[in-house]
Write a protein that holds these residues in place. Structure first.
Motif, PDB file in Angstrom:
ATOM      1  N   TYR A 178     -34.643 -41.952  30.531  1.00  0.00           N
ATOM      2  CA  TYR A 178     -33.920 -40.693  30.337  1.00  0.00           C
ATOM      3  C   TYR A 178     -32.409 -40.859  30.302  1.00  0.00           C
ATOM      4  N   LYS A 231     -34.093 -41.792  21.985  1.00  0.00           N
ATOM      5  CA  LYS A 231     -35.473 -41.445  22.353  1.00  0.00           C
ATOM      6  C   LYS A 231     -36.109 -40.626  21.232  1.00  0.00           C
ATOM      7  N   ARG A 232     -36.133 -41.209  20.036  1.00  0.00           N
ATOM      8  CA  ARG A 232     -36.686 -40.548  18.856  1.00  0.00           C
ATOM      9  C   ARG A 232     -36.984 -41.587  17.788  1.00  0.00           C
ATOM     10  N   ASP A 233     -37.494 -41.152  16.659  1.00  0.00           N
ATOM     11  CA  ASP A 233     -37.795 -42.063  15.553  1.00  0.00           C
ATOM     12  C   ASP A 233     -36.507 -42.467  14.834  1.00  0.00           C
ATOM     13  N   PHE A 234     -36.511 -43.702  14.313  1.00  0.00           N
ATOM     14  CA  PHE A 234     -35.409 -44.188  13.478  1.00  0.00           C
ATOM     15  C   PHE A 234     -36.004 -44.905  12.272  1.00  0.00           C
ATOM     16  N   ILE A 250     -40.997 -45.865  15.366  1.00  0.00           N
ATOM     17  CA  ILE A 250     -41.575 -44.540  15.575  1.00  0.00           C
ATOM     18  C   ILE A 250     -41.782 -44.439  17.075  1.00  0.00           C
ATOM     19  N   PHE A 251     -41.014 -43.596  17.728  1.00  0.00           N
ATOM     20  CA  PHE A 251     -40.966 -43.599  19.189  1.00  0.00           C
ATOM     21  C   PHE A 251     -42.332 -43.325  19.804  1.00  0.00           C
ATOM     22  N   ASP A 252     -42.692 -44.199  20.742  1.00  0.00           N
ATOM     23  CA  ASP A 252     -43.939 -44.079  21.501  1.00  0.00           C
ATOM     24  C   ASP A 252     -43.573 -44.162  22.980  1.00  0.00           C
ATOM     25  N   LEU A 266     -31.331 -40.846  26.017  1.00  0.00           N
ATOM     26  CA  LEU A 266     -31.839 -39.765  25.177  1.00  0.00           C
ATOM     27  C   LEU A 266     -31.377 -39.893  23.729  1.00  0.00           C
ATOM     28  N   ASP A 326     -32.491 -42.972   7.987  1.00  0.00           N
ATOM     29  CA  ASP A 326     -31.431 -42.747   8.969  1.00  0.00           C
ATOM     30  C   ASP A 326     -30.337 -43.802   8.856  1.00  0.00           C
TER      31      ASP A 326
END
Length: 276
Positions: A23, A29-32, A12-14, A26, A36
């Motif tokens: 950057y 840069k999210r939840d997996f 869970i992206f923190d 990208l 998924d």
């Protein structure tokens, strides 16, 4: 023989904890989550996976075990634990009823002390893992390989696996020193090697399939076909081509192996190493 992906992550992206995801990354840069991953495994003919820690907390181990409990395709978990903790043995005893917990990993590559793994307290922890039958994933850079060889020599009955071929410098095509050190490490028969993470060590946008061949030759020749295992490093592999491209590289390379050797690489060795 079931096909096993020996190395993938959930998170869970923190933005603070996961500050290594900058950057330029990208795509990840999210939840997996398992939701998924499952269709990706199915699309690529993979039967199960090993979920590996991505942050260094006890909560991370619990997070992965929770996913494993409700997702049968997650065959094993490599968690994190403080190997230098005074209460290490008590914590390991508390984990014994989690049958899918197979081993542990520490992010050695990020430690300021390159010889962190040789500190007495850390080695004491490795000895305790051995007592309870847990494996240990070695996450390092090429410069750490000589220290890794010293570590594994002291624990000949402990099962170790090198993650991502120790991250050779594929982009710059450096191989000589890495090859020499890998060959020394591989002499220790208690050490396996994950053929994983290669795409992100190459030029993310311009790599060619034959960029990887010299490094694969070294890994397979050094460890033999009975100590190498496939790993995708999903979702990190999305930065440099993705799951399908990772599979294609290894399918092409393994085409000349015998059917038995291919079975070992794609699943048998992971099943044996992690006692699945």
């Amino acid at each position: 023989m079931p096909k096993i992906d020996s190395h993938q992550h959930f998170w869970i992206f923190d933005p603070v904890r996961d500050s290594w995801i900058d950057y330029s990354m990208l795509a990840i840069k999210r939840d997996f989550s398992p939701l998924d991953l499952l269709p990706v495994l199915q699309d690529n003919g993979i039967d199960g996976c090993i979920s590996v820690q991505a942050s260094q907390t006890d909560d991370e181990t619990g997070f992965l075990l929770e996913h494993a409990e409700v997702n049968s395709f997650i065959k094993g978990v490599v968690g994190w634990i403080d190997l230098k903790a005074d209460d290490l043995e008590a914590k390991l005893q508390g984990y014994l009823h989690y049958k899918k917990l197979k081993g542990f990993r520490h992010v050695l590559q990020s430690e300021p002390d390159p010889q962190y793994m040789l500190q007495p307290a850390f080695k004491k922890g490795i000895g305790t893992l051995q007592k309870y039958g847990y494996t240990y994933d070695i996450l390092i850079y090429p410069e750490h390989l000589p220290y890794a060889a010293q570590l594994v020599a002291e624990f000949p009955d402990q099962k170790f696996v090198v993650d991502h071929l120790a991250k050779p410098h594929i982009k710059s095509q450096e191989i000589k020193d890495w090859q020499s050190d890998i060959e020394v490490l591989a002499r220790h028969l208690n050490v396996f090697c994950k053929v994983s993470g290669m795409l992100t060590e190459a030029d993310w946008s311009a790599w060619k399939t034959n960029d990887f061949t010299p490094y694969l030759d070294v890994a397979f020749n050094s460890f033999g076909t009975n100590r190498v295992m496939f790993g995708s490093d999903w979702p990190v592999c999305l930065l440099a081509g993705g799951y399908k491209r990772t599979m294609e590289i290894m399918q092409m390379y393994c085409a000349n192996l015998s059917a038995i050797e291919q079975d070992l690489f794609w699943g048998g060795n992971a099943i044996s190493f992690y006692n699945l």
